[in-house]
Design a protein around this motif. Structure first.
Motif, PDB file in Angstrom:
ATOM      1  N   ASP A 292       2.775   1.143   0.099  1.00  0.00           N
ATOM      2  CA  ASP A 292       3.698   0.622  -0.915  1.00  0.00           C
ATOM      3  C   ASP A 292       4.840   1.583  -1.233  1.00  0.00           C
ATOM      4  OD1 ASP A 292       2.523   2.602  -2.507  1.00  0.00           O
ATOM      5  OD2 ASP A 292       1.219   1.193  -3.560  1.00  0.00           O
TER       6      ASP A 292
ATOM      7  N   ARG B 250      12.620  -2.440   0.728  1.00  0.00           N
ATOM      8  CA  ARG B 250      12.249  -3.054  -0.549  1.00  0.00           C
ATOM      9  C   ARG B 250      11.716  -4.470  -0.321  1.00  0.00           C
ATOM     10  NH1 ARG B 250      16.838  -0.424  -2.858  1.00  0.00           N
ATOM     11  NH2 ARG B 250      16.182   1.225  -4.286  1.00  0.00           N
TER      12      ARG B 250
ATOM     13  N   GLY C 146       8.209  -4.743   0.285  1.00  0.00           N
ATOM     14  CA  GLY C 146       7.349  -4.316  -0.816  1.00  0.00           C
ATOM     15  C   GLY C 146       7.189  -2.820  -0.929  1.00  0.00           C
TER      16      GLY C 146
ATOM     17  N   THR D  25       8.618   1.056  -2.026  1.00  0.00           N
ATOM     18  CA  THR D  25       9.507   1.797  -2.919  1.00  0.00           C
ATOM     19  C   THR D  25       9.990   3.047  -2.193  1.00  0.00           C
ATOM     20  OG1 THR D  25       8.283   1.041  -4.856  1.00  0.00           O
ATOM     21  CG2 THR D  25       9.730   2.950  -5.132  1.00  0.00           C
TER      22      THR D  25
ATOM     23  N   ARG E  18      -0.342   5.763  -5.389  1.00  0.00           N
ATOM     24  CA  ARG E  18       0.513   5.144  -4.379  1.00  0.00           C
ATOM     25  C   ARG E  18      -0.058   5.368  -2.975  1.00  0.00           C
ATOM     26  NH1 ARG E  18       5.329   3.373  -6.128  1.00  0.00           N
ATOM     27  NH2 ARG E  18       5.990   3.935  -8.241  1.00  0.00           N
TER      28      ARG E  18
END
Length: 739
Positions: free
Chosen positions: A433, A574, A577, A579, A626
């Motif tokens: 992610d 992005r 999905g 960052t 994360r």
């Protein structure tokens, strides 16, 4: 001595005679029973990757496979840099492709005639009893010759106490053929199944032929890689000329004879024979077939070139730096083969099911016949239902679901300059992610140019630039190259240096005319004059200080502009999905400017980061919950790449075998990051679609066949179609990334 204390060896084998998932699973189980042996057998590539202790030999491994009922041939490593020896062409069957095609054509023609004789009322009525004997004569070649691969494979497996998809087909067609012959000879009934034998065999052979062709298309990317390399090369040699004087002459030799240090000529339009460094000449190089980069690259003396790339307009003389299995192309091919031979975790369930699937189907078929009889139904109807169960239950689609998608996906990745090191990586990309990006060469062009020189006191700018460039000429860093190029463009002559030392992540140092000159970060100097502090504060590029005796004397600024594709690529990340985060060794002002231009949130930017500290930043993000993908160069960022949940090494391919990375990107462009994650996820999605279809097909079709709702002919067509659909669905990955 325990197996953990013995040296581990490895061999890749070409496996012949496999016809379904239960075949590959059985070979794995047999090899796995040998102490210390780990094996992965791939149905689609017809290869086995085996690790074994030194107490065993390759001959032992081959003998074990042969005792299981299959052929095994070791694949030896070639030294030409064009990949591995693929061995003889095989077809996921016990016959070669030409024989398979002949059997398919003959069976299809005869099956059509038998179907007309049996199913067209006017023809059937006109011929009467003679039509039944004609059906027998037409069906015998189909059963005895065209279907021979199924019968032979079933017999081989039976001798070893095993059963496979061929067992189901052979038993089913034999039951239908036997019943029909007996019924015809005795006149007991007119319910004959010659058309079942002929049509089912034809359907299965047609399916095998289409499947073999489709899989060959899936392998085409790897085949193309293997064939990319040059076949011969013009080597420069020193020969004795007239009068004994030595003269340089060209000798055309096979590329296999090249050794490191050889000088060779690359004429316009020719392929570069192997990895090397340009000694003389200027040209453009088309590296699209290796890196996926569509734009030719300008090259000149001291630039590195990669084997199998194509020279443009100029004549180049190159010194070989890598040959044979050490070349970039050979390593790429090896990585792709490793990925295609392995198995994704999602395939484990399919393997466990296929191991017991065929025996279970044989039992279900027997129970079907018994239940039809005990419920008062005619024997012929029970036999038809049992044969339909046997024929429709082929586990081929189950066995092909994962490897065909993996074969096609990794092959397409190689064409795009994306090397996925193993099938397990696909699972990792699904969970990621967060993506951590470097700036120089990833988000930016990686080709900074000199923009400003600020000096302290009365030191001339050219003198400061001369001192800095003389030191930086020994460095390969993009900023160092920009300083050197800028000095030469201004007509500054560089001085000789001694005792050059690289200071990783900080700069470099060397003796220039007896004075030790330092170039790099402010932290390398004890004294930084105010005027240079001001230059540091207002710089919007990368700035390095140059000085000696502990005092900074000048500030040199170079600027590196973002790639045209970076902003769109960040937006794509992005959309997946992810960052994006930016970690860079540049100052905060420069980092913020680049982040703004490409669309990265300023709060996700960390500047002035040393390479050895990137590991800490990755771990900090993971501690926040994360799942992190780290994008680095595969060398300085090795620790961070290893710590990340998904490591992605960027570069030109010279570090293609970096052990720390999970995915190697041959182009230093953030667009390939989005391509790599997108392709990996798409491949995993196709694998799951294939598995859902294969499981769903068998789960639904077997009960329908047992209930008599599917005739054996329909069952044969549906079974052949299921495998073809799985392969064709996987082939959709060949179009990934195309407009």
């Amino acid at each position: 001595m325990s197996t953990t204390e013995t040296a581990t060896q490895h061999v890749d084998l070409a496996i012949s005679g496999m016809t379904c998932a239960s075949c590959s699973a059985r070979i794995e189980r047999k090899l796995g029973r040998l102490e210390g042996v780990e094996a992965s057998v791939n149905l689609a590539t017809e290869k086995a990757s085996v690790s074994f202790p030194s107490a065993l030999s390759v001959a032992d491994i081959v003998a074990t496979v042969e005792k299981t009922g299959y052929g095994a041939t070791p694949l030896t490593e070639k030294t030409t840099g064009r990949g591995r020896d693929g061995g003889p062409a095989m077809t996921h069957d016990v016959v070669d492709q030409d024989s398979l095609r002949r059997r398919t054509v003959v069976a299809s023609a005869l099956a059509l005639l038998v179907a007309v004789l049996h199913m067209v009322p006017p023809v059937r009525e006109a011929l009467g009893a003679a039509g039944h004997w004609l059906q027998l004569l037409l069906t015998l070649p189909v059963y005895l010759w065209a279907a021979w691969p199924f019968h032979r494979a079933a017999a081989i497996n039976a001798r070893h106490g095993a059963s496979t998809m061929d067992t189901l087909v052979s038993v089913g067609t034999t039951a239908a053929m036997g019943w029909s012959v007996v019924a015809l000879l005795t006149g007991f009934t007119h319910d004959l199944y010659f058309e079942v034998v002929a049509v089912v065999t034809a359907f299965l052979l047609i399916g095998r032929t289409i499947e073999a062709h489709a899989k060959a298309q899936g392998r085409s990317a790897l085949t193309t890689l293997m064939e990319l390399g040059a076949k011969d090369v013009a080597v420069l040699r020193q020969d004795a000329g007239r009068g004994g004087a030595m003269a340089t002459t060209e000798h055309r030799v096979p590329v296999e004879e090249l050794v490191v240090g050889d000088r060779f000529v690359v004429r316009p339009g020719e392929k570069v024979a192997t990895d090397g460094v340009i000694l003389s000449g200027r040209s453009t190089i088309d590296a699209s077939m290796v890196t996926g980069e569509s734009m030719p690259v300008e090259v000149g003396p001291e630039d590195q070139v990669t084997g199998a790339t194509v020279n443009g307009h100029g004549r180049l003389i190159v010194r070989a730096s890598r040959v044979g299995a050490e070349t970039t192309l050979a390593r790429i091919t090896e990585l792709v083969e490793q990925a295609q031979t392995g198995k994704a975790p999602v395939q484990r369930l399919a393997d466990r099911i296929s191991a017991v699937f065929v025996p279970a189907v044989l039992v279900i078929a027997g129970l079907t016949l018994v239940l039809w009889l005990v419920t008062g139904n005619p024997f012929t109807e029970g036999l038809a239902a049992a044969v339909a169960v046997l024929i429709i239950a082929c586990p081929c689609a189950l066995g092909l679901a994962t490897p065909t998608a993996l074969l096609t996906g990794t092959g397409r990745g190689a064409q795009l300059g994306i090397l996925i090191k193993g099938p397990q990586i696909l699972e990792s990309t699904r969970a990621v992610d967060t993506v951590v990006l470097d700036k120089t060469g990833t988000l930016t062009t990686g080709h900074p140019v000199l923009t400003d020189v600020v000096t302290a006191g009365s030191l001339p700018a050219d003198a400061a630039l001369k001192a800095a460039a003389s030191v930086e000429v020994g460095s390969e860093h993009p900023v160092a190259r920009a300083v050197v190029a800028g000095a030469r463009e201004r007509g500054v002559r560089l001085a000789d240096t001694q005792d050059f030392v690289t200071l990783p992540g900080e700069g470099a140092r060397a003796a220039v005319n007896g004075m030790v000159v330092t170039v790099g970060r402010p932290s390398l100097f004890d004294v930084v004059p105010e005027v240079l502090h001001e230059a540091l504060a207002r710089a919007e590029g990368t700035i390095v200080l140059v000085g000696w005796e502990g005092t900074a004397r000048a500030a040199i600024t170079v600027a590196d502009t973002p790639r045209e594709t970076s902003a769109a690529a960040v937006e794509r990340l992005r959309g997946l999905g992810l960052t994006p985060y930016l970690l860079t060794g540049d100052n905060a002002r420069t980092a913020a400017a680049v982040a703004q231009q490409v669309g990265i949130d300023p709060t996700h930017v960390t500047a002035d980061v040393l390479p050895q500290h990137k590991f800490d930043h990755v771990r900090a993000l993971q501690e926040q919950g994360r799942v992190v993908a780290m994008v680095g160069d595969g060398v300085n960022d090795a620790a961070a790449l290893a710590q990340a949940d998904l490591g992605m090494a960027m570069g030109s391919g010279t570090d293609v075998a970096a052990e720390s990375a999970d995915i190697v990107l041959m182009r230093a462009d953030v667009e390939t990051v989005a391509d790599a994650i997108g392709l990996s996820r798409r491949t995993l999605q196709v694998i799951k679609q294939n598995l859902v279809w294969a499981f769903g097909y068998n789960t639904l079709a077997i009960p329908l066949a047992a209930l008599g709702l599917l005739t054996p002919v329909i069952a044969g067509g549906a079974m052949a179609l299921s495998s073809v659909l799985v392969v064709l669905n996987s082939l959709r990955l060949r179009g990934y990334g195309r407009a």
